[in-house]
Design an enzyme around this catalytic site. Sequence first.
Site, PDB file in Angstrom:
ATOM      1  N   ASP A 438       0.868  -1.171   0.000  1.00  0.00           N
ATOM      2  CA  ASP A 438       0.000   0.000   0.000  1.00  0.00           C
ATOM      3  C   ASP A 438       0.910   1.229   0.000  1.00  0.00           C
ATOM      4  OD1 ASP A 438      -2.374   1.651   0.525  1.00  0.00           O
ATOM      5  OD2 ASP A 438      -1.459   1.913   2.499  1.00  0.00           O
ATOM      6  N   ASP A 647      -6.919  -1.711   4.163  1.00  0.00           N
ATOM      7  CA  ASP A 647      -5.954  -2.716   3.723  1.00  0.00           C
ATOM      8  C   ASP A 647      -6.271  -4.097   4.275  1.00  0.00           C
ATOM      9  OD1 ASP A 647      -4.429  -0.805   2.369  1.00  0.00           O
ATOM     10  OD2 ASP A 647      -3.322  -0.292   4.187  1.00  0.00           O
TER      11      ASP A 647
END
Length: 763
Positions: A438, A647
């Site tokens: 990420d 996430d």
Amino acid sequence: MVARFTVQPMNTSASPESATLDLGVGGMTCASCVSRVERALKKVPGVQDATVNLATESARITYAASAQAEAMLRRAVRDAGYEPRSAEAAMQEDLSPWAGFWPVAIGLLLSAPLVLPMVGDLFGQHWMLPPWAQFALATPVQFILGARFYRAGWHALKALTGNMDLLVAVGTSAGWGLSMWLWLGPQGQAHAAHGMVPHLYFEASAVVVTLVLLGKWLEARAKRQTTAAIRALHSLRPDIAHVLQRAGGEIDVPMAEVLVNDQLVVRPGERIPADGELVQGDTQVDESMLTGEPLPVAKAVGARVTGGSINGDGRIVVRVTATGHESVLSQIIRLVEDAQAAKAPIQRLVDQVSAVFVPVVLLIALLTLAGWLWTGAGLEAALIHAVAVLVIACPCALGLATPAAIMAGTGVAAKHGILIKDAQALELAHRVDTVAFDKTGTLTVGQPRLVAFVAAADADDTAALTAAASLQSGSEHPLARAVVAAARERGLAVPEPDSVRAVPGRGSEGEVGVTSWLIGSLRWMDELQVGLGALRDEADRLQAEGATLSALVERTTAGLTLRALMAFADEPKPGAREALDILRARGIRIVMISGDNRGAALAMGARLGLQPDEVMAEVLPGDKAAKVAALKEGGHTVVMVGDGVNDAPALAAADVGMAMGTGTDVAMHAAGVTLMRGDVGLVAGALDISHRTVMKIRQNLFWAFAYNVAGIPLAALGYLSPVVAGAAMALSSVSVMTNALLLRRWRPASAAGQRQVRDVTGA
């Protein structure tokens, strides 16, 4: 070594009615014992799963919560022939280096005179003791010191299973019984009539029992070292806290009585008792035992502090925000214990082999006995060879090979800020060929910075930045804080604005001194018909690089005049580019997943050394898991590294999820590995310790299997005596533990160190 004894809520994968019990199990000696305890626990009504760990001598049971469940589980362990233990027993255990050595010492003292004649034979001396003396020395070793083998072996027989204790008990009893027959039987009487001492095997039975006890003691001593990480974490909890009373005084109370919102006084050099927020004082805090970060971290009022870390040189007051099981330290301990209690997938193969190993060994021993009798060797020789088979085949090393390595690996990883949540993640991580990151908060700082302040030709940039910072000084918006931070970095005094009015979705306006200012998005400027003029090209360039732009406008009687453009962008984390280079040097594919527009994502990717095909842009939060699933296609093993709530699905979808410890609890719970420092460089460290741990597991299993595969035929063919077999059996267990403990020397390599290695090797 005995594990903790706690009852805790089951994780989110279990039903709400489920509970988890960690129960110490005393008396296990080999992999067969593990299988037996697991079978006994799984037969208890309501038990959903049971996993037993030989290295920690503990069981983790998932069961349907009921009033009688815990008592029934303890009873099942006891009925199986083992001792259920509580946390109190574990905490009171003697941790001195010589704890539990006295039975070994007595065995060595009694066995030494029996071995002495063997030494004398090497020098042509005949020091054979009379049979009665051999009997007097060997019998206490066989039936008093060796009583544990008879008890455990009897329980195994009742359960129609086998274990190491049964093999030792049967083998040494055969040697002792043969000696009695050779002494008191017709052959022995004939020897006595001629004044001769018959050759007896008391020394073999006594020495084998003593060597097995020595091996188990060395094994237990090594186990204590493998659990050093857990014990070190437990020791971080102070027993007493200094609670600040409303009247201003302090009172010392036990940690169990500390409540949320209590204010605690922490003196210089003391450990911070609980998680909290600093409400008074400035200090430096040593968090190395929690995060692996060697340098102290500066803390000011408003900063969060973690229980177990060490206060530096300032007296501080901390308001408690979490206690008990909710604290960061407790969560870290729980994560490490979860990993050490879990069973790696490779261990299932060992369990399947161990389930049939002892019966097969007993059959081989019987065949050895029958084979030697068939060749006419006589009962004495045949029985001794069969005893050697029983002794050398003890499957201790098989049971310890995997859990010992996992305990050592997870323990040293935790010491350096890498929390491995489960053994499956540890076993899978070494096969990783793709790492997906990420962007925001993982590869980048996660907070926008003012990267460019472009003043108009007729504007004073210092005065303009001062005005912008003043106007934004009361705002909590990330862009506003970035402006104020930039002004202070340049040493500018930021005056209080006379008035500020927020314009929702656009910006703000107000007065600083006698001048009226507006600050906001370019879209708002378009609505106000404020042209960018000569700054248009600069604005286009900054936007192409992925920056977010705001404008500073002065309001005068003549209208609105643009005074400056401000460009905001996130910054790469220090060392992030080097960390990605290290992964790439290992042959791992790197991918960055971002929700930003493609221009901004590519610009950040370029700063991180990523190629355009390594950047996935404009990915919605809900689509991250699908992107990870796509990366797994074709048999790739994928790690996802992230820190935010959005996430969590992607972390769960990956083969191995790694969460930044600076992120959210949701991300940490969804991941198999947590990086406590939020340092991207720890990703390579996690993969490295995984590789080394799996390598140790394979080495241990190879030598454990090879030892039995080679040793059993040698013993059956008569090339190994029971004494040599006993020494080899004890050595195998100790060698497996020692090999696993070599992992404690592991250190995560720094980015600079990795660069130097690549420079030298040319890799």
